[in-house]
Design a protein around this motif. Sequence first.
Motif, PDB file in Angstrom:
ATOM      1  N   ASP A  87       0.860  -1.173   0.000  1.00 47.86           N
ATOM      2  CA  ASP A  87       0.000   0.000   0.000  1.00 47.86           C
ATOM      3  C   ASP A  87       0.900   1.227   0.000  1.00 47.86           C
ATOM      4  O   ASP A  87       1.686   1.435   0.922  1.00 47.86           O
ATOM      5  CB  ASP A  87      -0.899  -0.032   1.238  1.00 47.86           C
ATOM      6  CG  ASP A  87      -1.913   1.097   1.230  1.00 47.86           C
ATOM      7  OD1 ASP A  87      -2.002   1.826   0.214  1.00 47.86           O
ATOM      8  OD2 ASP A  87      -2.603   1.256   2.249  1.00 47.86           O
ATOM      9  N   THR A  88       0.821   2.030  -1.047  1.00 54.26           N
ATOM     10  CA  THR A  88       1.719   3.179  -1.177  1.00 54.26           C
ATOM     11  C   THR A  88       1.079   4.471  -0.682  1.00 54.26           C
ATOM     12  O   THR A  88       1.683   5.530  -0.800  1.00 54.26           O
ATOM     13  CB  THR A  88       2.153   3.348  -2.642  1.00 54.26           C
ATOM     14  OG1 THR A  88       0.986   3.497  -3.447  1.00 54.26           O
ATOM     15  CG2 THR A  88       2.979   2.167  -3.096  1.00 54.26           C
ATOM     16  N   ARG A  89      -0.148   4.382  -0.129  1.00 52.72           N
ATOM     17  CA  ARG A  89      -0.787   5.591   0.398  1.00 52.72           C
ATOM     18  C   ARG A  89      -0.074   6.026   1.673  1.00 52.72           C
ATOM     19  O   ARG A  89       0.404   5.199   2.444  1.00 52.72           O
ATOM     20  CB  ARG A  89      -2.263   5.336   0.709  1.00 52.72           C
ATOM     21  CG  ARG A  89      -3.088   5.098  -0.549  1.00 52.72           C
ATOM     22  CD  ARG A  89      -4.503   4.807  -0.184  1.00 52.72           C
ATOM     23  NE  ARG A  89      -4.522   3.438   0.394  1.00 52.72           N
ATOM     24  CZ  ARG A  89      -5.524   2.927   1.077  1.00 52.72           C
ATOM     25  NH1 ARG A  89      -6.599   3.649   1.326  1.00 52.72           N
ATOM     26  NH2 ARG A  89      -5.474   1.703   1.541  1.00 52.72           N
ATOM     27  N   THR A  90      -0.035   7.300   1.870  1.00 56.91           N
ATOM     28  CA  THR A  90       0.596   7.831   3.071  1.00 56.91           C
ATOM     29  C   THR A  90      -0.485   8.113   4.098  1.00 56.91           C
ATOM     30  O   THR A  90      -1.446   8.833   3.821  1.00 56.91           O
ATOM     31  CB  THR A  90       1.346   9.130   2.749  1.00 56.91           C
ATOM     32  OG1 THR A  90       2.272   8.870   1.707  1.00 56.91           O
ATOM     33  CG2 THR A  90       2.083   9.653   3.960  1.00 56.91           C
ATOM     34  N   GLN A  91      -0.330   7.536   5.258  1.00 55.96           N
ATOM     35  CA  GLN A  91      -1.288   7.762   6.344  1.00 55.96           C
ATOM     36  C   GLN A  91      -0.507   8.183   7.580  1.00 55.96           C
ATOM     37  O   GLN A  91       0.559   7.640   7.863  1.00 55.96           O
ATOM     38  CB  GLN A  91      -2.079   6.492   6.648  1.00 55.96           C
ATOM     39  CG  GLN A  91      -2.952   6.050   5.500  1.00 55.96           C
ATOM     40  CD  GLN A  91      -3.701   4.764   5.835  1.00 55.96           C
ATOM     41  OE1 GLN A  91      -3.473   4.153   6.865  1.00 55.96           O
ATOM     42  NE2 GLN A  91      -4.598   4.373   4.951  1.00 55.96           N
ATOM     43  N   ILE A  92      -1.068   9.142   8.270  1.00 54.56           N
ATOM     44  CA  ILE A  92      -0.431   9.626   9.486  1.00 54.56           C
ATOM     45  C   ILE A  92      -1.285   9.208  10.668  1.00 54.56           C
ATOM     46  O   ILE A  92      -2.519   9.313  10.645  1.00 54.56           O
ATOM     47  CB  ILE A  92      -0.274  11.161   9.449  1.00 54.56           C
ATOM     48  CG1 ILE A  92       0.598  11.557   8.255  1.00 54.56           C
ATOM     49  CG2 ILE A  92       0.311  11.682  10.752  1.00 54.56           C
ATOM     50  CD1 ILE A  92       0.722  13.037   8.046  1.00 54.56           C
ATOM     51  N   ASP A  93      -0.621   8.784  11.702  1.00 52.90           N
ATOM     52  CA  ASP A  93      -1.310   8.413  12.926  1.00 52.90           C
ATOM     53  C   ASP A  93      -2.063   9.641  13.441  1.00 52.90           C
ATOM     54  O   ASP A  93      -1.485  10.740  13.505  1.00 52.90           O
ATOM     55  CB  ASP A  93      -0.279   7.925  13.944  1.00 52.90           C
ATOM     56  CG  ASP A  93      -0.918   7.477  15.242  1.00 52.90           C
ATOM     57  OD1 ASP A  93      -2.058   6.983  15.204  1.00 52.90           O
ATOM     58  OD2 ASP A  93      -0.251   7.622  16.291  1.00 52.90           O
ATOM     59  N   PRO A  94      -3.348   9.504  13.802  1.00 52.70           N
ATOM     60  CA  PRO A  94      -4.134  10.669  14.244  1.00 52.70           C
ATOM     61  C   PRO A  94      -3.513  11.396  15.438  1.00 52.70           C
ATOM     62  O   PRO A  94      -3.540  12.633  15.496  1.00 52.70           O
ATOM     63  CB  PRO A  94      -5.497  10.084  14.625  1.00 52.70           C
ATOM     64  CG  PRO A  94      -5.592   8.809  13.867  1.00 52.70           C
ATOM     65  CD  PRO A  94      -4.194   8.318  13.715  1.00 52.70           C
TER      66      PRO A  94
END
Length: 107
Positions: free
Chosen positions: A86-93
Amino acid sequence: PPHRCGPVERGRASGGSNKMDPVLAARFAKQQAKEQQGDDCAVAEIGSAADTKKNLDPVLAQRWAKQKARESAGEGAVEEIGSRADTRTQIDPALAKRWDKLQAGDS
């Protein structure tokens, strides 16, 4: 003049000692005799005692054959290697909130 295959002068004149392993001395004397007789003293191809037969896994052999065919056709030998990750960038809330606070404090 006799055929010369290599250095003939040995011993004190060449700076070495006259003591030589008996087996090596016998082989050396045999080689010198060949030189004096004019025999061909080139070293023969010794080869390898190892098994040179290729034992490939059938699946690997099939893949290798395909790759060789592509190379001979002028295509690239290696296909484009992509990532299935998964190449999406997600940031921890929680980190996003801290980042926002830091950014608001700098302004």
